[in-house]
Design a protein around this motif. Structure first.
Motif, mmCIF file in Angstrom:
data_model
loop_
_atom_site.group_PDB
_atom_site.id
_atom_site.type_symbol
_atom_site.label_atom_id
_atom_site.label_comp_id
_atom_site.label_asym_id
_atom_site.label_seq_id
_atom_site.Cartn_x
_atom_site.Cartn_y
_atom_site.Cartn_z
ATOM 1 N N ASP A 112 -2.575 -3.336 2.054
ATOM 2 C CA ASP A 112 -2.229 -1.990 1.919
ATOM 3 C C ASP A 112 -2.757 -1.351 0.471
ATOM 4 O OD1 ASP A 112 -1.102 -2.122 4.401
ATOM 5 O OD2 ASP A 112 0.908 -2.587 3.502
ATOM 6 N N ARG A 116 -4.744 2.159 -0.102
ATOM 7 C CA ARG A 116 -4.014 3.047 -0.854
ATOM 8 C C ARG A 116 -4.932 3.448 -2.202
ATOM 9 N NH1 ARG A 116 0.399 0.596 -1.752
ATOM 10 N NH2 ARG A 116 -0.214 -0.158 -3.849
ATOM 11 N N LYS A 161 -7.225 2.589 7.043
ATOM 12 C CA LYS A 161 -7.422 1.191 7.608
ATOM 13 C C LYS A 161 -7.706 1.722 9.084
ATOM 14 C CE LYS A 161 -3.436 -0.995 7.851
ATOM 15 N NZ LYS A 161 -2.523 -1.912 7.659
#
Length: 98
Positions: free
Chosen positions: A64, A68, A74
């Motif tokens: 993640d 970010r 993704k």
């Protein structure tokens, strides 16, 4: 930019033949690794990142953070492999309209 299911399927098919471009080491996600991910995304647009981790929660958190920090999308996660896409200034992949 959010990818539609059709666009994700297209990118998954393209990523199938790719080998992992970035391999995270024992130090985990460092600034140097993020710089390499950024360069790889700018050059290739679609890359695979291998995130070896024993702890599942840690692996998800690292993946993640990569998405970010790289301002990428993704596409897919298979085991320890993360597939990410970010359009470059000079387009290399022509993804279908959503």
């Amino acid at each position: 930019m959010n990818l539609s299911n059709k666009q994700k399927q297209f990118l998954k098919a393209k990523a199938h033949e790719l080998k992992p471009t970035i391999l995270l080491g024992g130090n985990g996600l460092t600034e140097g690794v993020m710089a390499e991910i950024d360069l790889a995304l700018e050059h290739h647009e679609l890359i695979k990142v291998k995130v070896p981790s024993i702890d599942r929660e840690e692996k998800i958190a690292i993946m993640d953070a990569i998405v970010r920090e790289a301002k990428a999308q993704k596409v897919q996660v298979i085991g320890h492999i993360l597939v990410v896409y970010r359009a470059a200034k000079e387009k290399k992949l022509h993804i279908p309209k959503g």
